[in-house]
Enzyme design. Structure first.
Site, short mmCIF file in Angstrom:
data_model
loop_
_atom_site.label_atom_id
_atom_site.label_comp_id
_atom_site.label_asym_id
_atom_site.label_seq_id
_atom_site.Cartn_x
_atom_site.Cartn_y
_atom_site.Cartn_z
N SER A 1 0.86 -1.19 0.00
CA SER A 1 0.00 0.00 0.00
C SER A 1 0.89 1.24 0.00
CB SER A 1 -0.86 0.01 1.26
OG SER A 1 -1.52 1.24 1.43
N TYR B 1 -1.84 0.11 10.89
CA TYR B 1 -2.04 -0.32 9.49
C TYR B 1 -0.78 0.02 8.68
CZ TYR B 1 -3.83 -0.85 4.78
OH TYR B 1 -3.99 -1.24 3.47
P1 NDP Z 1 -11.77 -5.79 0.76
O1 NDP Z 1 -12.22 -5.58 2.16
O2 NDP Z 1 -12.74 -5.52 -0.33
O3 NDP Z 1 -11.19 -7.28 0.59
C1 NDP Z 1 -10.37 -7.85 1.56
C2 NDP Z 1 -10.25 -9.35 1.31
O4 NDP Z 1 -9.37 -9.90 2.30
C3 NDP Z 1 -11.57 -10.06 1.44
O5 NDP Z 1 -11.70 -10.99 0.39
C4 NDP Z 1 -11.48 -10.78 2.77
O6 NDP Z 1 -12.17 -12.02 2.70
C5 NDP Z 1 -9.98 -11.04 2.86
N1 NDP Z 1 -9.56 -11.21 4.25
C6 NDP Z 1 -9.54 -10.29 5.24
N2 NDP Z 1 -9.17 -10.85 6.41
C7 NDP Z 1 -8.95 -12.17 6.15
C8 NDP Z 1 -8.54 -13.28 6.94
N3 NDP Z 1 -8.28 -13.14 8.25
N4 NDP Z 1 -8.42 -14.48 6.36
C9 NDP Z 1 -8.67 -14.63 5.03
N5 NDP Z 1 -9.04 -13.62 4.23
C10 NDP Z 1 -9.19 -12.41 4.78
O7 NDP Z 1 -10.47 -4.87 0.59
P2 NDP Z 1 -9.46 -4.62 -0.63
O8 NDP Z 1 -9.77 -5.47 -1.78
O9 NDP Z 1 -9.40 -3.15 -0.82
O10 NDP Z 1 -8.10 -5.05 0.07
C11 NDP Z 1 -7.25 -6.07 -0.43
C12 NDP Z 1 -5.83 -5.75 -0.01
O11 NDP Z 1 -5.45 -4.49 -0.59
C13 NDP Z 1 -5.61 -5.60 1.49
O12 NDP Z 1 -4.37 -6.19 1.81
C14 NDP Z 1 -5.55 -4.08 1.69
O13 NDP Z 1 -4.78 -3.74 2.82
C15 NDP Z 1 -4.87 -3.67 0.42
N6 NDP Z 1 -5.05 -2.28 -0.01
C16 NDP Z 1 -6.30 -1.72 -0.17
C17 NDP Z 1 -6.42 -0.41 -0.62
C18 NDP Z 1 -7.73 0.27 -0.78
O14 NDP Z 1 -7.76 1.51 -0.81
N7 NDP Z 1 -8.82 -0.46 -0.97
C19 NDP Z 1 -5.22 0.37 -0.99
C20 NDP Z 1 -3.98 -0.31 -0.76
C21 NDP Z 1 -3.90 -1.58 -0.32
P3 NDP Z 1 -13.10 -12.64 3.85
O15 NDP Z 1 -13.68 -11.49 4.63
O16 NDP Z 1 -14.11 -13.46 3.10
O17 NDP Z 1 -12.17 -13.49 4.63
C1 8X3 Z 2 -5.14 1.57 1.79
C2 8X3 Z 2 -4.88 2.94 1.27
O1 8X3 Z 2 -4.61 5.38 1.96
O2 8X3 Z 2 -6.15 4.04 3.26
O3 8X3 Z 2 -3.98 0.84 1.95
O4 8X3 Z 2 -3.79 3.73 3.49
S1 8X3 Z 2 -4.86 4.07 2.57
#
Ligand code: NDP
Ligand code: 8X3
Length: 250
Positions: A138, A151
């Site tokens: 991220s 985070y």
């Molecule tokens: P979502 O919340 O839409 O998706 C997160 C996914 O992670 C879900 O499929 C969830 O599945 C899974 N997950 C969470 N906890 C667990 C666990 N304990 N075990 C197994 N699976 C888990 O978020 P994003 O798609 O946005 O996030 C995906 C990744 O991208 C993360 O690592 C996030 O930190 C990162 N990210 C996101 C950004 C954003 O702005 N959206 C920017 C930068 C990075 P389930 O709940 O079914 O287990």
């Molecule tokens: C998620 C993006 O800007 O919330 O990793 O940290 S931010």
């Protein structure tokens, strides 16, 4: 050539969109997450629409025994790509106001979960003498911002682990890439804000964030390069965002 792509966190956001783009391009999938119904629905849809093989594994990445037994249950197949995507932010508080339960959830999922899954899959890739690990970091792993504390720390850990993996796996035929997105509208903010949908929506007020599909297309892109090339680290934001601090809101 058809690849087999293992994606953690495929029930939502980037992971689900990545599953869709790999399936469109005729790659087989191993999709994981904790929400079984969502895994099944996605698997049925992709198999029907794209005629690819999809295996689902329902487990919590924080539980190493569950990770190991899920991966052990797979038939002996080649895993070409691992997308370490499962992760979350939980809470948005100054360090002095943070909840221990939020901190533990983020550290256990974003750092330990990524390590557990990697530890189970790296031996298979070493045996194959090939593979591609794509860690979802991220912009929060590049700079710390107010109320981001734990985070940001977990994503800084992903940054360090991505570099370390690339160094340690040098010469094994395994590529390691990190993709670091800025703000993208998924379920991320709703999870971070403990289910407050309205507040989550307001995170994206006044600008156009990236979509899950934008990030999925980049995850897919890094897997399409020739064997001798590896994108090591890729930071991507919408054009409205310069970094963690500057967003052009109208
Ligand atoms: P979502 O919340 O839409 O998706 C997160 C996914 O992670 C879900 O499929 C969830 O599945 C899974 N997950 C969470 N906890 C667990 C666990 N304990 N075990 C197994 N699976 C888990 O978020 P994003 O798609 O946005 O996030 C995906 C990744 O991208 C993360 O690592 C996030 O930190 C990162 N990210 C996101 C950004 C954003 O702005 N959206 C920017 C930068 C990075 P389930 O709940 O079914 O287990
Ligand atoms: C998620 C993006 O800007 O919330 O990793 O940290 S931010």
């Amino acid at each position: 050539m058809n690849k087999t792509v293992f994606i953690t966190g495929a029930t939502s956001g980037f992971g689900k969109a990545a599953a869709e783009i790999f399936a469109e391009n005729k790659h087989n999938l191993i999709l994981t997450g904790r929400r079984q119904e969502r895994l099944e629905a996605l698997s049925n849809e992709l198999q029907l629409k794209h005629k690819v093989e999809v295996t689902t594994l329902c487990f919590d990445v924080r539980d190493n025994d569950a990770v190991v037994s899920a991966i052990d249950s797979l038939p002996k197949i080649k895993i070409d790509v691992l997308v370490n995507n499962a992760g979350l932010a939980s809470g948005l508080n100054k360090i002095q106001d943070g909840l221990l339960s939020d901190w533990e959830k983020m550290i256990d999922t974003n750092v330990k979960g990524l390590l557990y899954v990697s530890k189970a899959i790296i031996p298979l890739m070493l045996e194959q003498q090939s593979g591609h690990i794509i860690n979802i970091g991220s912009t929060a792993g590049k700079e710390a911002y107010e109320k981001g504390n734990v985070y940001c720390a977990t994503k800084h850990a992903v940054d360090a682990l991505s570099k370390s993996m690339r160094i340690d796996l040098l010469g094994t035929g395994i590529k390691v890439s990190q993709i670091c997105p800025g703000a993208a509208e998924t379920e991320f903010s709703e999870v971070r804000l403990h289910g407050d949908k309205e507040k989550a929506k307001s995170v994206y007020n006044g600008y156009e964030p990236m979509s899950a599909q934008d990030i999925a297309s980049i995850i897919y892109y890094v897997t399409t390069l020739p064997d001798n090339l590896c994108i090591n680290d890729l930071v991507v934001t919408s054009v409205s965002q310069a970094n963690s601090f500057y967003i052009n809101r109208t």
